[in-house]
Scaffold this motif. Structure first.
Motif, mmCIF file in Angstrom:
data_model
loop_
_atom_site.group_PDB
_atom_site.id
_atom_site.type_symbol
_atom_site.label_atom_id
_atom_site.label_comp_id
_atom_site.label_asym_id
_atom_site.label_seq_id
_atom_site.Cartn_x
_atom_site.Cartn_y
_atom_site.Cartn_z
ATOM 1 N N LEU A 19 0.848 -1.174 0.000
ATOM 2 C CA LEU A 19 0.000 0.000 0.000
ATOM 3 C C LEU A 19 0.888 1.229 0.000
ATOM 4 N N THR A 20 1.219 1.642 -1.199
ATOM 5 C CA THR A 20 2.239 2.679 -1.333
ATOM 6 C C THR A 20 1.822 3.992 -0.696
ATOM 7 N N GLN A 21 0.511 4.241 -0.659
ATOM 8 C CA GLN A 21 0.124 5.538 -0.116
ATOM 9 C C GLN A 21 0.427 5.643 1.370
ATOM 10 N N THR A 22 0.728 4.509 2.020
ATOM 11 C CA THR A 22 0.985 4.568 3.453
ATOM 12 C C THR A 22 2.479 4.527 3.771
ATOM 13 N N ALA A 23 3.312 4.407 2.728
ATOM 14 C CA ALA A 23 4.728 4.153 2.971
ATOM 15 C C ALA A 23 5.396 5.222 3.837
ATOM 16 N N ASN A 24 4.989 6.460 3.633
ATOM 17 C CA ASN A 24 5.636 7.524 4.379
ATOM 18 C C ASN A 24 4.773 8.048 5.526
ATOM 19 N N ALA A 25 3.762 7.265 5.855
ATOM 20 C CA ALA A 25 2.773 7.793 6.795
ATOM 21 C C ALA A 25 3.334 8.056 8.180
ATOM 22 N N SER A 26 4.330 7.227 8.612
ATOM 23 C CA SER A 26 4.833 7.424 9.969
ATOM 24 C C SER A 26 5.442 8.817 10.116
ATOM 25 N N ARG A 27 5.917 9.353 8.997
ATOM 26 C CA ARG A 27 6.500 10.685 9.055
ATOM 27 C C ARG A 27 5.438 11.754 9.308
ATOM 28 N N ILE A 28 4.188 11.417 8.947
ATOM 29 C CA ILE A 28 3.154 12.429 9.176
ATOM 30 C C ILE A 28 2.385 12.144 10.475
ATOM 31 N N GLY A 29 2.942 11.308 11.323
ATOM 32 C CA GLY A 29 2.455 11.204 12.698
ATOM 33 C C GLY A 29 1.164 10.444 12.883
ATOM 34 N N ILE A 30 1.111 9.197 12.426
ATOM 35 C CA ILE A 30 -0.075 8.378 12.674
ATOM 36 C C ILE A 30 -0.098 7.972 14.151
ATOM 37 N N LYS A 31 -1.223 8.255 14.795
ATOM 38 C CA LYS A 31 -1.311 7.979 16.237
ATOM 39 C C LYS A 31 -1.798 6.562 16.474
ATOM 40 N N LEU A 76 -10.188 -3.146 14.243
ATOM 41 C CA LEU A 76 -9.184 -2.153 13.859
ATOM 42 C C LEU A 76 -7.802 -2.752 14.099
ATOM 43 N N ILE A 77 -7.007 -2.815 13.033
ATOM 44 C CA ILE A 77 -5.608 -3.246 13.172
ATOM 45 C C ILE A 77 -4.772 -1.985 13.028
ATOM 46 N N ALA A 78 -4.132 -1.585 14.113
ATOM 47 C CA ALA A 78 -3.392 -0.323 14.091
ATOM 48 C C ALA A 78 -1.940 -0.581 13.713
ATOM 49 N N THR A 79 -1.432 0.239 12.796
ATOM 50 C CA THR A 79 -0.007 0.160 12.456
ATOM 51 C C THR A 79 0.517 1.589 12.328
ATOM 52 N N PRO A 80 1.811 1.804 12.566
ATOM 53 C CA PRO A 80 2.365 3.152 12.446
ATOM 54 C C PRO A 80 2.366 3.658 11.011
ATOM 55 N N ASN A 81 2.063 2.764 10.071
ATOM 56 C CA ASN A 81 2.028 3.155 8.659
ATOM 57 C C ASN A 81 0.614 3.292 8.118
ATOM 58 N N GLY A 82 -0.345 3.364 9.022
ATOM 59 C CA GLY A 82 -1.747 3.476 8.602
ATOM 60 C C GLY A 82 -2.542 2.316 9.161
#
Ligand SMILES: [Zn+2]
Length: 304
Positions: A19-31, A76-82
């Motif tokens: 899921l490429t749209q989530t690859a950089n998500a940790s940088r935008i602070g997924i809680k 809900l499966i929570a991951t730091p990447n989305g």
């Protein structure tokens, strides 16, 4: 059974969907979720069969949470990447499910992917509004893309005459059976489970707490129930698919079983500590019971 290494399931083709749209998500602070405050945990359930009655969210294991209603599971499966959501409960339960998610401190827009077990309104009636609220990508089995995007079930479905449909779902993407959804280090594998409905899927992934890792399986329904005209004994029925689904599920490594209707596995009692949460035979037993119900139904159809 607990173990550290991801099992290889007996599924012929495995396709990694990154899921490429989530690859950089940790940088935008997924809680990541945190335990809800007691005030946000409103009720014990009056009825475990009520699809719409709200109940508070519960941690299942690791970063996997129950955010459904008294009668219908939403996970809900929570991951730091989305985050990933499986199912939505009916449309009427949408507000309760969203409140549960929010009470964990999770932003709806951090849900990037929505998966589903099967295309019946009690499990996905709220999916269109959940997709809208989150902007998530919805992944559906290739054989039901038209059903999902139109909101209309079709005659392949054993319960077709009695189904009420659901709101058409946007941003739906198809996947092949046996696919693995890969989000950062989290891998969620689809278990093809047609039979109760044409597009049924089970899902399995691993969660760890400290060093204890468990295989979680969200199994699809194995109920061979139908409207008055459908015959599971007809040559083009879903009987074989259901039989194969049971066999596949029975072979799946499984510590914690989740079912769409919690009563099928005493889910809320297990999450509330009234019964053991883990049981390495739970999936096999659930699969066997489904297979026996189908055999029983086929015998009855032949007698008619
Ligand atoms: Zn159903």
């Amino acid at each position: 059974m607990n173990f550290q290494i991801r099992p290889l399931l007996l599924i012929t083709s495995i396709v990694i969907l990154s899921l490429t749209q989530t690859a950089n998500a940790s940088r935008i602070g997924i809680k990541m979720p945190s335990e809800p405050k007691p005030a946000s945990a409103p009720t014990a359930c009056k009825s475990l069969d009520d699809w719409n009655e709200p109940t508070h969210p519960r941690r299942i294991y690791g970063n996997t949470w129950y955010v459904g209603t008294c009668g219908i599971s939403v996970v809900l499966i929570a991951t730091p990447n989305g985050h990933v959501l499986i199912d939505s409960a009916p449309e009427k339960a949408s507000v309760a499910v969203r409140q549960n998610i929010l009470s964990l401190g999770v932003k709806l827009s951090d849900i990037k992917t929505i998966l589903l077990t099967h295309e019946h309104h009690d499990h996905i009636g709220g999916l269109a509004s959940m997709q809208k609220a989150t902007g998530a990508k919805v992944l559906g089995r290739n054989n039901i893309l038209e059903v999902l995007t139109s909101g209309k079930n079709d005659r392949r479905d054993p319960q077709f005459d009695e189904l009420s449909g659901f709101s058409p779902i946007a941003n739906v993407h198809g996947f092949d059976d046996g696919s693995t959804i890969s989000i950062g280090t989290t891998q969620i594998q689809q278990i093809p489970m047609a039979g109760h409905a044409p597009g049924g899927s089970g899902w399995t992934w691993q969660e760890c707490e400290k060093k204890v890792c468990k295989n979680i399986v969200f199994a699809d329904s194995l109920g061979s129930i139908s409207d008055n005209t459908y015959l599971y004994s007809a040559p083009d029925s879903l009987a074989n698919a259901l039989k194969e689904s049971s066999e596949r599920l029975a072979k799946t490594p499984c510590d914690i079983l989740i079912t769409g209707h919690g009563t099928a596995s005493d889910l809320l009692s297990r999450l509330d500590g009234e019964k053991p949460l883990s049981d390495e035979h739970a999936c096999a037993n659930y699969a066997k019971a489904g297979a026996l119900r189908l055999e029983d139904r086929l015998k009855k159809e032949v007698k008619k």
